[in-house]
Enzyme design. Structure first.
Site, PDB file in Angstrom:
ATOM      1  N   HIS A  66       0.761  -1.198  -0.159  1.00  0.00           N
ATOM      2  CA  HIS A  66       0.037  -0.109  -0.009  1.00  0.00           C
ATOM      3  C   HIS A  66       0.937   1.387   0.017  1.00  0.00           C
ATOM      4  O   HIS A  66       1.357   1.829   0.936  1.00  0.00           O
ATOM      5  CB  HIS A  66      -0.920   0.140   1.321  1.00  0.00           C
ATOM      6  CG  HIS A  66      -1.871   1.094   1.111  1.00  0.00           C
ATOM      7  ND1 HIS A  66      -3.281   0.651   1.645  1.00  0.00           N
ATOM      8  CD2 HIS A  66      -2.262   2.064   0.609  1.00  0.00           C
ATOM      9  CE1 HIS A  66      -4.061   1.672   1.662  1.00  0.00           C
ATOM     10  NE2 HIS A  66      -3.388   2.921   0.974  1.00  0.00           N
ATOM     11  N   LEU A  69       2.534   6.481  -4.838  1.00  0.00           N
ATOM     12  CA  LEU A  69       3.755   7.195  -5.572  1.00  0.00           C
ATOM     13  C   LEU A  69       3.435   8.591  -6.171  1.00  0.00           C
ATOM     14  O   LEU A  69       4.188   9.094  -6.675  1.00  0.00           O
ATOM     15  CB  LEU A  69       4.446   6.295  -6.655  1.00  0.00           C
ATOM     16  CG  LEU A  69       5.157   5.062  -5.771  1.00  0.00           C
ATOM     17  CD1 LEU A  69       5.518   3.964  -6.802  1.00  0.00           C
ATOM     18  CD2 LEU A  69       6.189   5.489  -4.901  1.00  0.00           C
ATOM     19  N   ARG A  70       2.114   8.812  -6.347  1.00  0.00           N
ATOM     20  CA  ARG A  70       1.808  10.156  -6.846  1.00  0.00           C
ATOM     21  C   ARG A  70       1.925  10.524  -8.296  1.00  0.00           C
ATOM     22  O   ARG A  70       1.419  11.383  -9.044  1.00  0.00           O
ATOM     23  CB  ARG A  70       2.293  11.283  -6.042  1.00  0.00           C
ATOM     24  CG  ARG A  70       1.906  11.319  -4.660  1.00  0.00           C
ATOM     25  CD  ARG A  70       0.445  11.454  -4.183  1.00  0.00           C
ATOM     26  NE  ARG A  70       0.072  11.328  -2.783  1.00  0.00           N
ATOM     27  CZ  ARG A  70      -0.661  10.878  -2.349  1.00  0.00           C
ATOM     28  NH1 ARG A  70      -1.877  10.130  -2.796  1.00  0.00           N
ATOM     29  NH2 ARG A  70      -1.102  11.063  -0.922  1.00  0.00           N
ATOM     30  N   ASN A 100      -4.930   6.062  -7.101  1.00  0.00           N
ATOM     31  CA  ASN A 100      -5.331   7.549  -7.215  1.00  0.00           C
ATOM     32  C   ASN A 100      -4.627   8.575  -7.597  1.00  0.00           C
ATOM     33  O   ASN A 100      -3.901   9.392  -6.721  1.00  0.00           O
ATOM     34  CB  ASN A 100      -5.918   7.537  -5.683  1.00  0.00           C
ATOM     35  CG  ASN A 100      -4.929   7.695  -4.524  1.00  0.00           C
ATOM     36  OD1 ASN A 100      -3.866   6.811  -4.784  1.00  0.00           O
ATOM     37  ND2 ASN A 100      -4.980   8.582  -3.354  1.00  0.00           N
ATOM     38  N   HIS A 187     -10.826  -0.211   0.930  1.00  0.00           N
ATOM     39  CA  HIS A 187     -10.905   1.153   1.949  1.00  0.00           C
ATOM     40  C   HIS A 187     -12.076   1.119   2.491  1.00  0.00           C
ATOM     41  O   HIS A 187     -12.893   1.699   1.986  1.00  0.00           O
ATOM     42  CB  HIS A 187     -10.248   2.456   1.009  1.00  0.00           C
ATOM     43  CG  HIS A 187     -10.528   3.692   1.946  1.00  0.00           C
ATOM     44  ND1 HIS A 187      -9.448   4.236   2.067  1.00  0.00           N
ATOM     45  CD2 HIS A 187     -11.560   4.401   2.526  1.00  0.00           C
ATOM     46  CE1 HIS A 187      -9.876   5.301   2.639  1.00  0.00           C
ATOM     47  NE2 HIS A 187     -11.066   5.377   3.168  1.00  0.00           N
ATOM     48  N   ASN A 286      -6.373   9.208   7.101  1.00  0.00           N
ATOM     49  CA  ASN A 286      -7.645   8.364   6.848  1.00  0.00           C
ATOM     50  C   ASN A 286      -7.452   6.935   6.465  1.00  0.00           C
ATOM     51  O   ASN A 286      -6.902   6.731   5.561  1.00  0.00           O
ATOM     52  CB  ASN A 286      -8.457   8.960   5.572  1.00  0.00           C
ATOM     53  CG  ASN A 286      -9.935   8.450   5.634  1.00  0.00           C
ATOM     54  OD1 ASN A 286     -10.601   8.159   6.451  1.00  0.00           O
ATOM     55  ND2 ASN A 286     -10.595   8.519   4.447  1.00  0.00           N
ATOM     56  N   ASP A 313       0.750   2.672   3.658  1.00  0.00           N
ATOM     57  CA  ASP A 313      -0.115   3.677   3.355  1.00  0.00           C
ATOM     58  C   ASP A 313       0.643   4.930   3.345  1.00  0.00           C
ATOM     59  O   ASP A 313       0.180   6.124   3.575  1.00  0.00           O
ATOM     60  CB  ASP A 313      -1.290   3.952   4.470  1.00  0.00           C
ATOM     61  CG  ASP A 313      -2.347   4.809   3.562  1.00  0.00           C
ATOM     62  OD1 ASP A 313      -2.395   5.131   2.466  1.00  0.00           O
ATOM     63  OD2 ASP A 313      -3.298   5.012   4.382  1.00  0.00           O
ATOM     64  N   HIS A 317       2.443  14.336   0.731  1.00  0.00           N
ATOM     65  CA  HIS A 317       1.717  15.561   0.265  1.00  0.00           C
ATOM     66  C   HIS A 317       2.591  16.646   0.334  1.00  0.00           C
ATOM     67  O   HIS A 317       3.411  16.908   1.145  1.00  0.00           O
ATOM     68  CB  HIS A 317       0.592  15.778   1.155  1.00  0.00           C
ATOM     69  CG  HIS A 317      -0.675  14.863   1.318  1.00  0.00           C
ATOM     70  ND1 HIS A 317      -1.505  14.695   0.240  1.00  0.00           N
ATOM     71  CD2 HIS A 317      -1.248  13.739   2.113  1.00  0.00           C
ATOM     72  CE1 HIS A 317      -2.461  13.806   0.170  1.00  0.00           C
ATOM     73  NE2 HIS A 317      -2.293  13.125   1.496  1.00  0.00           N
TER      74      HIS A 317
HETATM   75 ZN   LIG Z   1      -7.210   4.152   2.159  1.00  0.00          ZN
END
Ligand SMILES: [Zn+2]
Length: 443
Positions: A66, A69-70, A100, A187, A286, A313, A317
């Site tokens: 999880h 890597l953006r 995402n 999730h 989250n 996770d 940011h």
């Molecule tokens: Zn999540």
């Protein structure tokens, strides 16, 4: 493979596999060729590059199921290259990249792009996770089979960041991935129960006047999805399980034979919701940080196998998304370079896990859940030389700006953590030496 890679020979001297008996290790052509007294006696040992591992523990290379890597889309927060560097420095040899991104990794084209970027960087194996639904919007299934049969060979699918809350879509996704041995990583967050939520719902949120994220919003989805997985006899994985009640739900499902696995993050093993009291958004995540009761239960569930793995996770940011008011800050924390040390602090030092257990929760089980044949393997002759060398006796002070990630949002800033990654090997090729990154030739 290049000539350089096919002829590389390394002799790791004096290390202790799994923290047990010392045994030298000879790596030839990316494979463990000899172990123990056979290693130094092996004809190839004479010309090998010698690495002193005296006092170090040898573990199989870590695997993170999880990671964010953006790339593509938020290269100001992280790239495949900087995330791979953070991973290698953290002792990882394989990471699974969450979808995402922008564009969303919901087609064969995007997952192949991420896969190739990872291969070109060459520090860790990057395995893209495909989105379950188009755009992670929860409306219709993405092209799961096309992603599975792409060059990226996707086996894990998730809308992470969003819950697949529609039970019919979840059922169809679980059914669909059976055809190619896939798994849905959920999730677990009931969206109606968490509207506007800023932190864990409890006494601290009441005191601070923040909208709470109740434990039941996670537990209800896990319970539902375990029943759905039973109903269609498919595999379910629970992302970042965070509450004591979720542990009970998963334990009951496992007891009746549900094909469910679960992960816990390092931050949920160490930090509690009291961190919100300073309103520092670095602690916004989250699912949110929970109570000490939850933390203790998560640790014991990881020790007894109810929770299968630790997954980071890792959520970089950019500063403008974190250094703002709590309500407007993006949820998420860095994790790749601190994960092993947090596991040592929370599990090894208190006697809840030995080093075999660390190998299980940070390498073997995540590789198995993600369907990786070449990672999470035993330290044994003939196995791929994916390895990490750990100094268990040292400690270090975490500093976000010194981490390899492009972002600095570590919740462990200023904390002294035990244990340090000294070396990392990906198929016999050293990516980290003396705790620093080695430049790796692109192959
Ligand atoms: Zn999540």
């Amino acid at each position: 493979m290049t000539q350089e890679e096919t002829t590389r020979t390394v002799l790791i001297v004096g290390g202790a596999p799994y923290g047990e008996e010392r045994a030298d290790l000879l790596l030839v052509d990316g494979v463990m060729a000899a172990l123990g007294v056979d290693a130094t006696a092996h004809p190839a040992a004479a010309d090998a590059t010698r690495i002193d591992a005296d006092g170090l523990i040898v573990l199989p290379g870590l695997v993170d199921l999880h990671t964010h890597l953006r790339e593509p889309g938020r290269e100001d927060a992280e790239t495949v290259e900087t995330g791979s560097a953070a991973a290698a420095l953290g002792g990882f040899t394989a990471v699974f990249a969450m979808p995402n991104t922008d564009p969303t990794a919901d087609t064969a084209g995007v997952v192949e792009q991420v896969y190739r970027l990872g291969r070109d960087v060459g520090l860790v194996d990057v395995h893209p996770i495909g989105a379950v639904t188009v755009g992670r919007r929860g409306e219709r299934l993405a092209e799961l089979a096309a992603m599975a049969s792409s060059a990226a060979g996707v086996r894990v699918f998730s809308d992470d960041g969003e819950c697949v809350s529609d039970p019919l879509l979840m059922r169809r996704a679980l059914e669909y991935v059976k055809a190619f041995g896939g798994v849905i990583a959920q999730h677990a967050q009931e969206p109606r129960l968490t509207e506007g939520a800023q932190m864990h719902e409890g006494v601290v949120s009441a005191r601070l006047g923040m909208t709470g994220w109740p434990a039941v919003a996670e537990e209800a989805i896990i319970a539902r999805d375990c029943l759905l997985a039973d109903h269609v006899d498919s595999r379910l994985h629970i992302c970042h399980l965070s509450t004591a009640g979720s542990v009970d739900v998963v334990a009951a499902a496992k007891a009746r034979g549900t094909r469910v696995t679960a992960e816990v993050t390092p931050h949920h093993l160490l930090l509690t919701d009291e961190r919100a009291e300073g309103y520092d958004p670095v602690f916004k995540v989250n699912p949110p940080l929970r109570t000490d009761t939850d933390v203790q239960k998560l640790r014991s569930a990881l020790a007894d196998g109810t929770i299968d793995i630790v997954a980071t996770d890792h959520a970089p940011h950019a500063s403008q998304d974190k250094e703002c008011e709590w309500d407007n800050a993006s949820p998420g924390m860095l994790g790749l370079q601190t994960a092993l040390s947090v596991v040592i602090a929370t599990m090894v030092r208190p006697g809840l896990l030995d080093w075999r257990g660390v190998a299980r929760v940070l390498s073997e089980a995540p590789a198995r859940i993600g369907g990786l044949a070449g990672h999470g393997r035993p330290i044994a002759v003939g196995e791929p030389a994916n390895l990490v060398l750990v100094d268990p006796d040292t400690s270090w002070t975490v500093s976000g700006v010194d981490l390899a990630s492009l972002s600095a949002n570590t919740p462990f800033e200023g904390m002294e953590l035990p244990g340090r990654v000294v070396g990392t090997f990906l198929r016999g090729k050293q990516t980290v030496a003396d705790g620093a990154l080695l430049s790796v030739q692109v192959i």
